[in-house]
Design a protein around this motif. Structure first.
Motif: not given
Length: 246
Positions: A39-43, A79-82, A117-121, A234-236
């Motif tokens: 499971f990978r999650t990118y903000s 949770g967080r958006v974007n 990668l620069a687009l991710m926080s 949860n997340m939609l």
């Protein structure tokens, strides 16, 4: 010495007759089949979400040439958006290691990856297994997905596995939502279970949830598992245009 030896003999004899605790999350089937799911999650930085997804859409073939993508979603609620969430399948840990090495040597992939990668926080990763009593299902049509994460009490599946399975199957058997998969975390927060559901729309999901809350069969099935629950969230999720799961 004779007293010590006699005490040890009695202890070993008692242990031999102790009942063995079994669980629906028993590790045997999982260990015989080493398939794992990452499971990978990118903000993403707020202005960069669309740019990142468009770039990935154009270059997804570079990544899927190395391993199987199960699904790729953007987070709508929870949770967080974007934020984007994706699941990758590997035969075993050795396979994942081989894939990561190959990606590092793939010049086309690196040319895409490094500037993006620069687009991710923030990046997060968990390693999970599909529980033995569940297989990965493909929904019948396009829709929305809900990822529900349950943080259970310490003690593992031997403590709460059967109760959890009963609660999930109550929802499945009564048709309130379609189950895609149930995943148990191996690396990440332990005693954590992720359940991925599919619904035709956010409104159909809401209607099914309201009905399930009023169904005494679901309430009875959930009641025991709740006693082992620490927290849940949860997340939609909306599938991207390049997601295999639509």
């Amino acid at each position: 010495m004779l007293v010590l030896r006699s005490g040890l003999t009695r202890a070993l004899a008692a242990q031999a007759f102790m009942p063995q605790v079994c669980s629906s999350f028993a590790t045997g089937p999982r260990q015989n089949d080493g398939t794992l799911y990452e499971f990978r999650t990118y903000s993403l930085k707020p202005p960069k979400m669309n740019e990142f997804l468009e770039n990935f859409k154009k270059n997804i073939h570079l990544r899927t040439a190395h391993s199987e993508l199960i699904g790729y979603w953007s987070v709508e609620f929870g949770g967080r958006v974007n934020k984007v969430f994706h699941i990758w399948k590997y035969d075993n840990f050795a396979h994942r290691t081989e894939v990561r090495k190959a990606l590092a040597k793939d010049k086309e992939w690196q040319q895409f990856l490094i500037p993006n990668l620069a687009l991710m926080s923030k990046q997060e990763s968990e390693i999970t297994y599909l529980v033995p009593w569940c297989k990965l299902e493909k929904p019948p049509e396009a829709g929305v997905y809900e990822l529900v994460t349950f943080q259970m009490k310490p003690g593992g599946p031997a403590l709460w596995g059967d109760a959890f399975k009963t609660a999930i199957n109550a929802h499945v058997n009564l048709g309130y939502s379609k189950l895609v998969g149930v995943f148990y975390t191996e690396y990440g927060a332990l005693n954590r279970v992720h359940v991925l559901w599919w619904n035709k729309s956010a409104d159909s999901r809401a209607a099914g949830r309201h009905l399930s809350h009023e169904d005494p069969r679901v309430v009875a099935a959930v009641r025991e598992s709740v006693s082992y629950l620490v927290s849940q969230q949860n997340m939609l999720l909306n599938p991207t245009s390049f997601s295999p799961l639509k």
